[in-house]
Design a protein around this motif. Sequence first.
Motif, PDB file in Angstrom:
ATOM      1  N   GLN A 198       0.830  -1.204   0.000  1.00 12.40           N
ATOM      2  CA  GLN A 198       0.000   0.000   0.000  1.00 12.40           C
ATOM      3  C   GLN A 198       0.865   1.254   0.000  1.00 12.40           C
ATOM      4  O   GLN A 198       0.573   2.225  -0.712  1.00 12.40           O
ATOM      5  CB  GLN A 198      -0.919  -0.010   1.220  1.00 12.40           C
ATOM      6  CG  GLN A 198      -1.916   1.145   1.261  1.00 12.40           C
ATOM      7  CD  GLN A 198      -2.881   1.119   0.091  1.00 12.40           C
ATOM      8  OE1 GLN A 198      -3.498   0.091  -0.183  1.00 12.40           O
ATOM      9  NE2 GLN A 198      -3.005   2.226  -0.622  1.00 12.40           N
ATOM     10  N   GLN A 199       1.942   1.234   0.786  1.00 13.02           N
ATOM     11  CA  GLN A 199       2.823   2.396   0.852  1.00 13.02           C
ATOM     12  C   GLN A 199       3.478   2.674  -0.498  1.00 13.02           C
ATOM     13  O   GLN A 199       3.586   3.828  -0.923  1.00 13.02           O
ATOM     14  CB  GLN A 199       3.903   2.181   1.910  1.00 13.02           C
ATOM     15  CG  GLN A 199       4.823   3.386   2.103  1.00 13.02           C
ATOM     16  CD  GLN A 199       5.901   3.134   3.134  1.00 13.02           C
ATOM     17  OE1 GLN A 199       6.003   2.052   3.697  1.00 13.02           O
ATOM     18  NE2 GLN A 199       6.717   4.137   3.373  1.00 13.02           N
ATOM     19  N   ASP A 246       0.843   4.168  -2.696  1.00 12.48           N
ATOM     20  CA  ASP A 246       0.574   5.557  -2.286  1.00 12.48           C
ATOM     21  C   ASP A 246       1.707   6.488  -2.700  1.00 12.48           C
ATOM     22  O   ASP A 246       1.470   7.609  -3.171  1.00 12.48           O
ATOM     23  CB  ASP A 246       0.366   5.632  -0.767  1.00 12.48           C
ATOM     24  CG  ASP A 246      -0.925   4.980  -0.309  1.00 12.48           C
ATOM     25  OD1 ASP A 246      -1.797   4.729  -1.173  1.00 12.48           O
ATOM     26  OD2 ASP A 246      -1.065   4.716   0.899  1.00 12.48           O
ATOM     27  N   ASP A 247       2.946   6.024  -2.489  1.00 12.66           N
ATOM     28  CA  ASP A 247       4.100   6.846  -2.881  1.00 12.66           C
ATOM     29  C   ASP A 247       4.129   7.078  -4.381  1.00 12.66           C
ATOM     30  O   ASP A 247       4.468   8.180  -4.847  1.00 12.66           O
ATOM     31  CB  ASP A 247       5.403   6.176  -2.436  1.00 12.66           C
ATOM     32  CG  ASP A 247       5.643   6.292  -0.937  1.00 12.66           C
ATOM     33  OD1 ASP A 247       4.929   7.081  -0.285  1.00 12.66           O
ATOM     34  OD2 ASP A 247       6.534   5.585  -0.424  1.00 12.66           O
ATOM     35  N   LYS A 248       3.787   6.047  -5.130  1.00 11.63           N
ATOM     36  CA  LYS A 248       3.771   6.186  -6.584  1.00 11.63           C
ATOM     37  C   LYS A 248       2.780   7.261  -7.010  1.00 11.63           C
ATOM     38  O   LYS A 248       3.085   8.125  -7.849  1.00 11.63           O
ATOM     39  CB  LYS A 248       3.416   4.851  -7.236  1.00 11.63           C
ATOM     40  CG  LYS A 248       3.424   4.887  -8.758  1.00 11.63           C
ATOM     41  CD  LYS A 248       3.103   3.525  -9.346  1.00 11.63           C
ATOM     42  CE  LYS A 248       3.091   3.586 -10.870  1.00 11.63           C
ATOM     43  NZ  LYS A 248       2.775   2.260 -11.467  1.00 11.63           N
ATOM     44  N   ARG A 249       1.572   7.229  -6.407  1.00  9.15           N
ATOM     45  CA  ARG A 249       0.558   8.238  -6.735  1.00  9.15           C
ATOM     46  C   ARG A 249       1.012   9.625  -6.281  1.00  9.15           C
ATOM     47  O   ARG A 249       0.853  10.614  -7.018  1.00  9.15           O
ATOM     48  CB  ARG A 249      -0.777   7.882  -6.067  1.00  9.15           C
ATOM     49  CG  ARG A 249      -1.526   6.754  -6.751  1.00  9.15           C
ATOM     50  CD  ARG A 249      -2.950   6.642  -6.232  1.00  9.15           C
ATOM     51  NE  ARG A 249      -2.966   6.206  -4.841  1.00  9.15           N
ATOM     52  CZ  ARG A 249      -3.021   4.932  -4.468  1.00  9.15           C
ATOM     53  NH1 ARG A 249      -3.035   3.972  -5.386  1.00  9.15           N
ATOM     54  NH2 ARG A 249      -3.045   4.617  -3.185  1.00  9.15           N
ATOM     55  N   LEU A 250       1.592   9.691  -5.068  1.00 12.07           N
ATOM     56  CA  LEU A 250       2.018  10.978  -4.524  1.00 12.07           C
ATOM     57  C   LEU A 250       3.105  11.602  -5.389  1.00 12.07           C
ATOM     58  O   LEU A 250       3.015  12.783  -5.774  1.00 12.07           O
ATOM     59  CB  LEU A 250       2.537  10.785  -3.099  1.00 12.07           C
ATOM     60  CG  LEU A 250       3.075  12.036  -2.394  1.00 12.07           C
ATOM     61  CD1 LEU A 250       1.959  13.050  -2.182  1.00 12.07           C
ATOM     62  CD2 LEU A 250       3.723  11.656  -1.061  1.00 12.07           C
ATOM     63  N   TYR A 251       4.126  10.809  -5.732  1.00 12.88           N
ATOM     64  CA  TYR A 251       5.236  11.361  -6.503  1.00 12.88           C
ATOM     65  C   TYR A 251       4.838  11.653  -7.950  1.00 12.88           C
ATOM     66  O   TYR A 251       5.374  12.579  -8.566  1.00 12.88           O
ATOM     67  CB  TYR A 251       6.446  10.436  -6.427  1.00 12.88           C
ATOM     68  CG  TYR A 251       7.130  10.497  -5.083  1.00 12.88           C
ATOM     69  CD1 TYR A 251       7.808  11.647  -4.693  1.00 12.88           C
ATOM     70  CD2 TYR A 251       7.073   9.431  -4.187  1.00 12.88           C
ATOM     71  CE1 TYR A 251       8.426  11.737  -3.455  1.00 12.88           C
ATOM     72  CE2 TYR A 251       7.681   9.507  -2.942  1.00 12.88           C
ATOM     73  CZ  TYR A 251       8.363  10.662  -2.582  1.00 12.88           C
ATOM     74  OH  TYR A 251       8.964  10.749  -1.349  1.00 12.88           O
ATOM     75  N   SER A 252       3.903  10.892  -8.481  1.00 11.13           N
ATOM     76  CA  SER A 252       3.388  11.213  -9.814  1.00 11.13           C
ATOM     77  C   SER A 252       2.697  12.570  -9.791  1.00 11.13           C
ATOM     78  O   SER A 252       2.854  13.387 -10.722  1.00 11.13           O
ATOM     79  CB  SER A 252       2.396  10.132 -10.283  1.00 11.13           C
ATOM     80  OG  SER A 252       3.048   8.907 -10.490  1.00 11.13           O
ATOM     81  N   SER A 253       1.942  12.828  -8.719  1.00 21.07           N
ATOM     82  CA  SER A 253       1.283  14.122  -8.558  1.00 21.07           C
ATOM     83  C   SER A 253       2.312  15.237  -8.414  1.00 21.07           C
ATOM     84  O   SER A 253       2.181  16.308  -9.021  1.00 21.07           O
ATOM     85  CB  SER A 253       0.372  14.079  -7.319  1.00 21.07           C
ATOM     86  OG  SER A 253      -0.133  15.361  -7.013  1.00 21.07           O
ATOM     87  N   TYR A 254       3.364  14.978  -7.596  1.00 19.25           N
ATOM     88  CA  TYR A 254       4.431  15.962  -7.430  1.00 19.25           C
ATOM     89  C   TYR A 254       5.062  16.309  -8.783  1.00 19.25           C
ATOM     90  O   TYR A 254       5.258  17.480  -9.124  1.00 19.25           O
ATOM     91  CB  TYR A 254       5.533  15.416  -6.511  1.00 19.25           C
ATOM     92  CG  TYR A 254       5.215  15.394  -5.035  1.00 19.25           C
ATOM     93  CD1 TYR A 254       4.075  15.999  -4.524  1.00 19.25           C
ATOM     94  CD2 TYR A 254       6.081  14.778  -4.136  1.00 19.25           C
ATOM     95  CE1 TYR A 254       3.801  15.979  -3.157  1.00 19.25           C
ATOM     96  CE2 TYR A 254       5.824  14.755  -2.773  1.00 19.25           C
ATOM     97  CZ  TYR A 254       4.679  15.350  -2.293  1.00 19.25           C
ATOM     98  OH  TYR A 254       4.423  15.332  -0.949  1.00 19.25           O
ATOM     99  N   HIS A 255       5.426  15.282  -9.523  1.00 20.61           N
ATOM    100  CA  HIS A 255       6.144  15.500 -10.782  1.00 20.61           C
ATOM    101  C   HIS A 255       5.271  16.230 -11.805  1.00 20.61           C
ATOM    102  O   HIS A 255       5.778  17.071 -12.567  1.00 20.61           O
ATOM    103  CB  HIS A 255       6.633  14.171 -11.336  1.00 20.61           C
ATOM    104  CG  HIS A 255       7.695  13.537 -10.496  1.00 20.61           C
ATOM    105  ND1 HIS A 255       7.854  12.177 -10.372  1.00 20.61           N
ATOM    106  CD2 HIS A 255       8.650  14.080  -9.703  1.00 20.61           C
ATOM    107  CE1 HIS A 255       8.850  11.914  -9.557  1.00 20.61           C
ATOM    108  NE2 HIS A 255       9.349  13.051  -9.135  1.00 20.61           N
TER     109      HIS A 255
END
Length: 413
Positions: A268-269, A272-281
Motif C-alpha cells: 500500500q505504501q 501511495d508513494d507512486k501516486r504521490l510522486y506522480s502528482s508531485y512531478h
Amino acid sequence: MLTTVPDIEEIIKNRFILTHFQPQVSLKRKAVVGLEALSRGFDPQSGEIIPPTLLFEQARDKASRLALDRACRTNAVEAFAALHRRDKSVMLSMNMDATCINEETRGSNHILNLVNRCGISPNSVIIEIIESQCDDMDALMAFVKFYRKHDFLIALDDVGAGFSNLDRIPTLKPDVIKLDRSLISNVDKHFHKIEVVRSFVQMSNRLGCLVLAEGVERAEEAMCLLSNGVDVFQGYYFARPAPGLDAVPGMASKVDALAEKHRENRTQQIADDKRLYSSYHLTVLTMCQELAESPYKDMGKNLSGFIETYDNVECLYVLDMKGNQISDTICDPTRLKTSKRFLYEPAAIGMDHSLKEYFLPIQAGLEKFTTQPYISLASGNLCTTISHVFYHKSSGRHRILCVDMSREDSCIC
C-alpha cells in the motif's frame, strides 16, 4: 516469595541454576533463528526461582563472578546441545560477563572447550557482550579476535542504552548489534527513537552486521522496526523466556500475521508513494512549462502564484546550471516556523547549492531528481525537494526549478 538466597558458592558448586531460552525471530524468514540463554538460580529447599538480578548480585568479587558466569554458560550450552543435534539452523546466543574479560582470564579458552565438549559448532554460537562493562579494552579486543578466529559470532548487547560507547562498534566490528529495550519501547510513537534506530541500521549495513531489537512487547513496535530495516526480534510479544526448547504455542501465528501485515502495508505504501510522486512531478512539470515561457522579470511573481495555487508546495527557488540561486526563495508564510528563524532561513539570491542532494544528480546528467524526506533549512519542516531542469526561452539558458513539497503529514514509521 523468596526471602533468603542460598550461598553463592553453594549455588555454583551444586549448579542450582536453570537455563531459560527466549526465541529470536526473523519476520522476513518467518522462523526462529536463535535462542538466547537466560539464567536463573533456584532454591533447592523451597524450589523457588531466584531472579537473575538477585542471583548475580550475590557474586560480589571477581572470582565469584567468573565462577557464576562459567556455571551459567555451561548450563546453557549443555541444555542447547540436544536441540543442536536435531536442528543446526538455530543459533545459541549467550551472555558473557564483560567484567570477567581481563588479563587473568585471557587464554582460558573456556567457551571454545565447552562447545567442543558438547558437540556444538562454534559458528552456531553468538557471544553477547556489553562492551561498556569491560575496563580492559586490550583484553576485550583479544577475546573478540580469538573467538571470531574460531568461527564464533560476536554480539554487542544493550546498544543505544545509557552511556554505550558507540565508538567501539566499528572497532569491534560485531556480527550482531542488539538494540536495547529502552530504545525499542514505544518506538512507533517517538520520531527521535526511529531516527536513532535508522542510524544504527545504516551503520550496521555498512559494517556488515545484523541488527536485533530486544524487548519488543507490542505488534506496533515490531511493524515500525520492520519498516525501518530491522528484521530480527526478541521480546515478550513473541515469547517469554521458558525452560524448554520446543516451539512456543501461538508464536507462529503471530509471526505469520505480522509478516502478512507488513506485506500489505509495504504494498500500500509503495502504491501511495507512486501516486504521490506522480502528482508531485506533474505539478513541477506544469510549473516548469509556465516558467519556460515567462520573462525573467516575472519569475518571482510566477513563483508566488505557484504558492497560492498548490497547497502542498512549501518553498520554491530557481538555480542556474552551476547550482547558484538566481531567484528569491518564495515560501508559504503559513508554514514558516517564526519561533526558529535563527535556525531556519530561506536562502537568498546568490546562494551556492552545488553540494545539495537535489543538485548533484542534476549535475551528473539527470533531468529531474526527488529527495527522501528531510528537514528543510528554509522552513524547519519535513519536506521533499524536487529539482527539475527546464529551458528558459527568453534567456536562452537551462535553469533548475527546486520545489519543497511539505511532508508534515507523513507518518513517523
